[in-house]
Design an enzyme around this catalytic site. Structure first.
Site, PDB file in Angstrom:
ATOM      1  N   TYR A 111       0.841  -1.206   0.000  1.00  0.00           N
ATOM      2  CA  TYR A 111       0.000   0.000   0.000  1.00  0.00           C
ATOM      3  C   TYR A 111       0.878   1.260   0.000  1.00  0.00           C
ATOM      4  O   TYR A 111       0.649   2.196  -0.775  1.00  0.00           O
ATOM      5  CB  TYR A 111      -0.888  -0.047   1.236  1.00  0.00           C
ATOM      6  CG  TYR A 111      -1.787   1.146   1.448  1.00  0.00           C
ATOM      7  CD1 TYR A 111      -2.983   1.267   0.750  1.00  0.00           C
ATOM      8  CD2 TYR A 111      -1.459   2.131   2.381  1.00  0.00           C
ATOM      9  CE1 TYR A 111      -3.831   2.350   0.969  1.00  0.00           C
ATOM     10  CE2 TYR A 111      -2.290   3.207   2.609  1.00  0.00           C
ATOM     11  CZ  TYR A 111      -3.475   3.315   1.900  1.00  0.00           C
ATOM     12  OH  TYR A 111      -4.311   4.403   2.123  1.00  0.00           O
ATOM     13  N   LYS A 153       1.178   4.225  -2.865  1.00  0.00           N
ATOM     14  CA  LYS A 153       0.836   5.635  -2.653  1.00  0.00           C
ATOM     15  C   LYS A 153       2.018   6.552  -2.998  1.00  0.00           C
ATOM     16  O   LYS A 153       1.818   7.686  -3.449  1.00  0.00           O
ATOM     17  CB  LYS A 153       0.356   5.858  -1.220  1.00  0.00           C
ATOM     18  CG  LYS A 153      -0.991   5.166  -0.907  1.00  0.00           C
ATOM     19  CD  LYS A 153      -2.130   5.677  -1.788  1.00  0.00           C
ATOM     20  CE  LYS A 153      -3.493   5.174  -1.299  1.00  0.00           C
ATOM     21  NZ  LYS A 153      -4.601   5.656  -2.151  1.00  0.00           N
TER      22      LYS A 153
HETATM   23  P1  NAP Z   1     -12.809   2.277   1.949  1.00  0.00           P
HETATM   24  O1  NAP Z   1     -13.852   2.644   2.915  1.00  0.00           O
HETATM   25  O2  NAP Z   1     -12.192   0.924   1.977  1.00  0.00           O
HETATM   26  O3  NAP Z   1     -13.376   2.572   0.476  1.00  0.00           O
HETATM   27  C1  NAP Z   1     -12.606   2.239  -0.640  1.00  0.00           C
HETATM   28  C2  NAP Z   1     -13.427   2.541  -1.869  1.00  0.00           C
HETATM   29  O4  NAP Z   1     -12.630   2.157  -3.014  1.00  0.00           O
HETATM   30  C3  NAP Z   1     -14.719   1.716  -1.947  1.00  0.00           C
HETATM   31  O5  NAP Z   1     -15.718   2.495  -2.524  1.00  0.00           O
HETATM   32  C4  NAP Z   1     -14.334   0.589  -2.872  1.00  0.00           C
HETATM   33  O6  NAP Z   1     -15.418   0.001  -3.577  1.00  0.00           O
HETATM   34  C5  NAP Z   1     -13.441   1.363  -3.837  1.00  0.00           C
HETATM   35  N1  NAP Z   1     -12.691   0.470  -4.710  1.00  0.00           N
HETATM   36  C6  NAP Z   1     -11.772  -0.453  -4.369  1.00  0.00           C
HETATM   37  N2  NAP Z   1     -11.344  -1.100  -5.471  1.00  0.00           N
HETATM   38  C7  NAP Z   1     -11.997  -0.559  -6.521  1.00  0.00           C
HETATM   39  C8  NAP Z   1     -12.006  -0.783  -7.913  1.00  0.00           C
HETATM   40  N3  NAP Z   1     -11.229  -1.726  -8.477  1.00  0.00           N
HETATM   41  N4  NAP Z   1     -12.787  -0.013  -8.710  1.00  0.00           N
HETATM   42  C9  NAP Z   1     -13.581   0.942  -8.174  1.00  0.00           C
HETATM   43  N5  NAP Z   1     -13.646   1.197  -6.858  1.00  0.00           N
HETATM   44  C10 NAP Z   1     -12.866   0.446  -6.045  1.00  0.00           C
HETATM   45  O7  NAP Z   1     -11.587   3.281   2.041  1.00  0.00           O
HETATM   46  P2  NAP Z   1     -11.515   4.832   2.463  1.00  0.00           P
HETATM   47  O8  NAP Z   1     -10.945   4.884   3.816  1.00  0.00           O
HETATM   48  O9  NAP Z   1     -12.757   5.545   2.142  1.00  0.00           O
HETATM   49  O10 NAP Z   1     -10.337   5.283   1.496  1.00  0.00           O
HETATM   50  C11 NAP Z   1     -10.528   6.196   0.432  1.00  0.00           C
HETATM   51  C12 NAP Z   1      -9.159   6.700  -0.001  1.00  0.00           C
HETATM   52  O11 NAP Z   1      -8.489   7.313   1.118  1.00  0.00           O
HETATM   53  C13 NAP Z   1      -8.219   5.596  -0.481  1.00  0.00           C
HETATM   54  O12 NAP Z   1      -7.449   6.065  -1.559  1.00  0.00           O
HETATM   55  C14 NAP Z   1      -7.328   5.364   0.733  1.00  0.00           C
HETATM   56  O13 NAP Z   1      -6.087   4.803   0.381  1.00  0.00           O
HETATM   57  C15 NAP Z   1      -7.205   6.771   1.280  1.00  0.00           C
HETATM   58  N6  NAP Z   1      -6.797   6.846   2.685  1.00  0.00           N
HETATM   59  C16 NAP Z   1      -7.631   6.397   3.665  1.00  0.00           C
HETATM   60  C17 NAP Z   1      -7.217   6.509   4.993  1.00  0.00           C
HETATM   61  C18 NAP Z   1      -8.095   6.057   6.141  1.00  0.00           C
HETATM   62  O14 NAP Z   1      -7.634   6.125   7.294  1.00  0.00           O
HETATM   63  N7  NAP Z   1      -9.323   5.616   5.901  1.00  0.00           N
HETATM   64  C19 NAP Z   1      -5.970   7.063   5.312  1.00  0.00           C
HETATM   65  C20 NAP Z   1      -5.147   7.503   4.287  1.00  0.00           C
HETATM   66  C21 NAP Z   1      -5.579   7.402   2.982  1.00  0.00           C
HETATM   67  P3  NAP Z   1     -16.135  -1.371  -3.061  1.00  0.00           P
HETATM   68  O15 NAP Z   1     -17.183  -0.971  -2.052  1.00  0.00           O
HETATM   69  O16 NAP Z   1     -16.714  -1.934  -4.337  1.00  0.00           O
HETATM   70  O17 NAP Z   1     -15.072  -2.233  -2.466  1.00  0.00           O
END
Ligand code: NAP
Length: 237
Positions: free
Chosen positions: A160, A164
């Protein structure tokens, strides 16, 4: 309403987590938003969760960022629905093999991580950014992570984190490529956020996490490009 009112944004992975919250905030600012997600059912459920009357300015499109065919089909559908997209939020990502060490992670986990987190961002940009450049207006927000920050890189979640860092490099290159055409491209670390990915112990709410994403998605002309931001402040790469 602000300067971005009436613009069209497309958010990948918009069905839940930060993607859904970003959609909600962009709609509240008066943008039209295309919710893109790979699962049609989840997409429709997300659309129904949006508040009235914002829902009327929201559209849905099926799009799996790991499939060029799916992205191409989504581009066609979006072109039919709204013409072109002004703002692209590359939010979709996966966090796999979080606790494995760098040499224990399977080749398959590395491949799936890079396909979604890196190639997904590149291919979605390839589909939607050229029209922004032709129009002389565009905003691209690549949702990165502090895990991808080289300045503080640790052994945490190697696949991961490396993905990034690659997103950050892509951000710099895309920003430089389109600098003269009014397309502002930035990366954001939303912080540790309570989503399915972040888990329930994370200190930040989705509302807080989406704030800088939305700020970058609605930057005024002449705003920063090629930067990495957390809480609306530039941070080290
Ligand atoms: P999340 O709740 O796991 O949501 C991830 C989203 O990505 C879901 O809508 C998922 O769809 C979608 N996804 C995954 N694979 C996909 C694909 N092949 N095509 C289309 N959509 C896809 O994660 P989140 O926390 O909201 O994260 C959103 C962003 O923030 C990500 O880039 C993550 O790396 C970044 N981020 C998050 C955190 C944190 O603490 N949460 C921290 C730093 C960065 P499905 O429902 O179909 O799986």
């Amino acid at each position: 309403m602000g300067i971005a009112e009436g613009r069209v944004a497309l958010v990948t992975g918009a069905n839940r987590g930060l993607g859904f919250e970003t959609t909600r905030q962009l709609l509240a600012k008066g943008l039209r938003v295309v919710l893109a997600a790979r699962d049609e059912g989840a997409l429709e459920r997300a659309h129904r969760r949006l508040a009235d009357p914002d829902r009327l300015r929201a559209m849905t499109v099926q799009m799996d960022v790991t499939s060029v065919e799916s992205i191409t089909a989504a581009l066609r559908r979006v072109t039919d629905l709204v013409g072109s997209v002004d703002v692209l939020v590359n939010n979709a990502a996966v966090l796999l093999a979080e606790n494995d060490d760098v040499l224990s992670i399977s080749a398959e986990a590395y491949r799936r991580t890079f396909e979604t987190n890196v190639l997904g961002v590149i291919e979605a940009s390839r589909a939607f950014v050229p029209a922004m450049a032709r129009a002389g207006y565009g905003r691209v927000v690549n949702v990165s992570s502090g895990a991808g920050q080289l300045a503080t890189m640790s052994s945490y979640a190697p696949a991961y984190s490396i993905s990034k860092t690659a997103v950050n490099a892509f951000t710099r290159i895309l920003a430089d490529t389109y600098r003269a055409q009014g397309v502002l491209v930035n990366a954001v670390d939303p912080g540790w956020v309570r989503t399915d990915m972040g888990g329930p112990s994370a200190p930040r709410s989705p509302q807080q996490g989406a704030d800088t994403i939305v700020w970058l998605a609605t930057l005024p002309d002449g705003g920063p490009s090629g930067g990495f931001f957390r809480e609306r402040r530039a941070i080290d790469w």
